[in-house]
Design a protein around this motif. Sequence first.
Motif, PDB file in Angstrom:
ATOM      1  N   VAL A  94      18.681 -10.825  -5.213  1.00  0.00           N
ATOM      2  CA  VAL A  94      17.683  -9.763  -5.074  1.00  0.00           C
ATOM      3  C   VAL A  94      16.777  -9.842  -6.293  1.00  0.00           C
ATOM      4  N   SER A  95      15.477  -9.749  -6.064  1.00  0.00           N
ATOM      5  CA  SER A  95      14.503  -9.811  -7.167  1.00  0.00           C
ATOM      6  C   SER A  95      13.500  -8.683  -7.032  1.00  0.00           C
ATOM      7  N   LEU A  96      12.972  -8.261  -8.160  1.00  0.00           N
ATOM      8  CA  LEU A  96      11.873  -7.307  -8.145  1.00  0.00           C
ATOM      9  C   LEU A  96      10.614  -8.078  -7.788  1.00  0.00           C
ATOM     10  N   MET A  97      10.114  -7.832  -6.581  1.00  0.00           N
ATOM     11  CA  MET A  97       8.902  -8.495  -6.109  1.00  0.00           C
ATOM     12  C   MET A  97       7.723  -7.563  -6.390  1.00  0.00           C
ATOM     13  N   THR A  98       6.706  -8.086  -7.032  1.00  0.00           N
ATOM     14  CA  THR A  98       5.524  -7.277  -7.321  1.00  0.00           C
ATOM     15  C   THR A  98       4.324  -7.872  -6.605  1.00  0.00           C
ATOM     16  N   ALA A  99       3.449  -6.983  -6.174  1.00  0.00           N
ATOM     17  CA  ALA A  99       2.243  -7.398  -5.462  1.00  0.00           C
ATOM     18  C   ALA A  99       1.048  -6.674  -6.063  1.00  0.00           C
ATOM     19  N   ARG A 100      -0.012  -7.425  -6.296  1.00  0.00           N
ATOM     20  CA  ARG A 100      -1.260  -6.834  -6.773  1.00  0.00           C
ATOM     21  C   ARG A 100      -1.816  -5.936  -5.667  1.00  0.00           C
ATOM     22  N   LYS A 101      -2.292  -4.754  -6.032  1.00  0.00           N
ATOM     23  CA  LYS A 101      -2.888  -3.845  -5.057  1.00  0.00           C
ATOM     24  C   LYS A 101      -4.199  -4.424  -4.543  1.00  0.00           C
ATOM     25  N   THR A 102      -4.674  -3.880  -3.442  1.00  0.00           N
ATOM     26  CA  THR A 102      -5.939  -4.330  -2.861  1.00  0.00           C
ATOM     27  C   THR A 102      -7.107  -3.598  -3.514  1.00  0.00           C
ATOM     28  N   GLY A 103      -8.287  -4.144  -3.355  1.00  0.00           N
ATOM     29  CA  GLY A 103      -9.512  -3.476  -3.798  1.00  0.00           C
ATOM     30  C   GLY A 103      -9.654  -3.352  -5.305  1.00  0.00           C
ATOM     31  N   PRO A 104     -10.395  -2.338  -5.744  1.00  0.00           N
ATOM     32  CA  PRO A 104     -10.674  -2.154  -7.170  1.00  0.00           C
ATOM     33  C   PRO A 104      -9.404  -1.971  -8.007  1.00  0.00           C
ATOM     34  N   ALA A 105      -8.405  -1.292  -7.452  1.00  0.00           N
ATOM     35  CA  ALA A 105      -7.159  -1.084  -8.200  1.00  0.00           C
ATOM     36  C   ALA A 105      -6.503  -2.424  -8.526  1.00  0.00           C
ATOM     37  N   GLY A 106      -6.494  -3.347  -7.560  1.00  0.00           N
ATOM     38  CA  GLY A 106      -5.916  -4.667  -7.791  1.00  0.00           C
ATOM     39  C   GLY A 106      -6.726  -5.475  -8.786  1.00  0.00           C
ATOM     40  N   ARG A 107      -8.053  -5.353  -8.710  1.00  0.00           N
ATOM     41  CA  ARG A 107      -8.898  -6.064  -9.673  1.00  0.00           C
ATOM     42  C   ARG A 107      -8.711  -5.514 -11.084  1.00  0.00           C
ATOM     43  N   ASP A 108      -8.288  -4.253 -11.188  1.00  0.00           N
ATOM     44  CA  ASP A 108      -7.994  -3.649 -12.492  1.00  0.00           C
ATOM     45  C   ASP A 108      -6.593  -4.005 -12.987  1.00  0.00           C
ATOM     46  N   GLY A 109      -5.840  -4.765 -12.182  1.00  0.00           N
ATOM     47  CA  GLY A 109      -4.513  -5.219 -12.592  1.00  0.00           C
ATOM     48  C   GLY A 109      -3.366  -4.343 -12.125  1.00  0.00           C
ATOM     49  N   ASN A 110      -3.616  -3.373 -11.267  1.00  0.00           N
ATOM     50  CA  ASN A 110      -2.548  -2.505 -10.780  1.00  0.00           C
ATOM     51  C   ASN A 110      -1.720  -3.217  -9.715  1.00  0.00           C
ATOM     52  N   SER A 111      -0.434  -2.948  -9.738  1.00  0.00           N
ATOM     53  CA  SER A 111       0.464  -3.578  -8.775  1.00  0.00           C
ATOM     54  C   SER A 111       1.561  -2.599  -8.377  1.00  0.00           C
ATOM     55  N   VAL A 112       2.281  -2.946  -7.328  1.00  0.00           N
ATOM     56  CA  VAL A 112       3.451  -2.196  -6.887  1.00  0.00           C
ATOM     57  C   VAL A 112       4.595  -3.178  -6.754  1.00  0.00           C
ATOM     58  N   GLY A 113       5.820  -2.667  -6.841  1.00  0.00           N
ATOM     59  CA  GLY A 113       6.974  -3.544  -6.763  1.00  0.00           C
ATOM     60  C   GLY A 113       8.104  -2.933  -5.965  1.00  0.00           C
ATOM     61  N   LEU A 114       9.004  -3.797  -5.518  1.00  0.00           N
ATOM     62  CA  LEU A 114      10.155  -3.369  -4.741  1.00  0.00           C
ATOM     63  C   LEU A 114      11.231  -4.446  -4.876  1.00  0.00           C
ATOM     64  N   TYR A 115      12.479  -4.019  -4.952  1.00  0.00           N
ATOM     65  CA  TYR A 115      13.584  -4.976  -4.977  1.00  0.00           C
ATOM     66  C   TYR A 115      13.833  -5.480  -3.568  1.00  0.00           C
ATOM     67  N   MET A 116      13.728  -6.811  -3.393  1.00  0.00           N
ATOM     68  CA  MET A 116      13.884  -7.432  -2.074  1.00  0.00           C
ATOM     69  C   MET A 116      14.815  -8.634  -2.162  1.00  0.00           C
ATOM     70  N   CYS A 117      15.364  -9.016  -1.008  1.00  0.00           N
ATOM     71  CA  CYS A 117      16.136 -10.259  -0.938  1.00  0.00           C
ATOM     72  C   CYS A 117      15.225 -11.384  -1.425  1.00  0.00           C
ATOM     73  N   THR A 118      15.684 -12.172  -2.366  1.00  0.00           N
ATOM     74  CA  THR A 118      14.858 -13.221  -2.947  1.00  0.00           C
ATOM     75  C   THR A 118      14.423 -14.241  -1.898  1.00  0.00           C
ATOM     76  N   ASP A 119      15.268 -14.478  -0.901  1.00  0.00           N
ATOM     77  CA  ASP A 119      14.904 -15.436   0.154  1.00  0.00           C
ATOM     78  C   ASP A 119      14.086 -14.801   1.276  1.00  0.00           C
ATOM     79  N   LEU A 120      13.862 -13.483   1.202  1.00  0.00           N
ATOM     80  CA  LEU A 120      13.055 -12.735   2.171  1.00  0.00           C
ATOM     81  C   LEU A 120      13.560 -12.885   3.611  1.00  0.00           C
ATOM     82  N   ALA A 121      14.876 -13.019   3.769  1.00  0.00           N
ATOM     83  CA  ALA A 121      15.486 -13.173   5.095  1.00  0.00           C
ATOM     84  C   ALA A 121      16.078 -11.860   5.592  1.00  0.00           C
ATOM     85  N   CYS A 122      15.508 -10.745   5.211  1.00  0.00           N
ATOM     86  CA  CYS A 122      16.027  -9.427   5.582  1.00  0.00           C
ATOM     87  C   CYS A 122      16.257  -9.291   7.087  1.00  0.00           C
ATOM     88  N   SER A 123      15.305  -9.736   7.884  1.00  0.00           N
ATOM     89  CA  SER A 123      15.417  -9.627   9.340  1.00  0.00           C
ATOM     90  C   SER A 123      16.681 -10.311   9.853  1.00  0.00           C
TER      91      SER A 123
END
Length: 164
Positions: A94-123
């Motif tokens: 499991v890893s903390l996955m972070t994603a840059r936000k969309t739009g102006p917030a993302g261009r300002d460097g804002n991101s969100v994160g969530l702990y997910m299966c590192t292989d992304l095989a949740c389904s």
Amino acid sequence: MKALTEQDIRSSFVNCSKGEAKRLPLPRDFEELPWDDLDFLGWRDLSAPGRSYIVTEHEGEPAGISLRFPSQQRGFLHRSMCSLCLTTHPGSGVSLMTARKTGPAGRDGNSVGLYMCTDLACSLYVRGKKKVDSGARFKESLTTEEQIARTVDNLHAFVAKLFS
């Protein structure tokens, strides 16, 4: 999940440039993906350690998300739980996955994160089609369909944060 073409995937990315989306590698087994068993398409970039991608649905359209995660390995005795599917994994499963936000917030460097299966095989974990090495899925009173719905809801809540 509805089967997607390479063009569908590349044009769906919401938090990276068109050039980045054009250059990113697709999953190695793209032609053999079990689309009927996937709630979202997720894969690691084997050429760029610490980078992964997810394609899911947002407001009726495919939405691709570029993710980053730390490449450091955790000790095997350490256990973590995925916030999407609630599967526990040893070590770096499991890893903390972070994603840059969309739009102006993302261009300002804002991101969100969530702990997910590192292989992304949740389904596949939720459906019992993939087993965790030395890890486990908790026995739950929810049906498989309810667990799938919870996983999808958790993912949609994460994606919604990218747009807020």
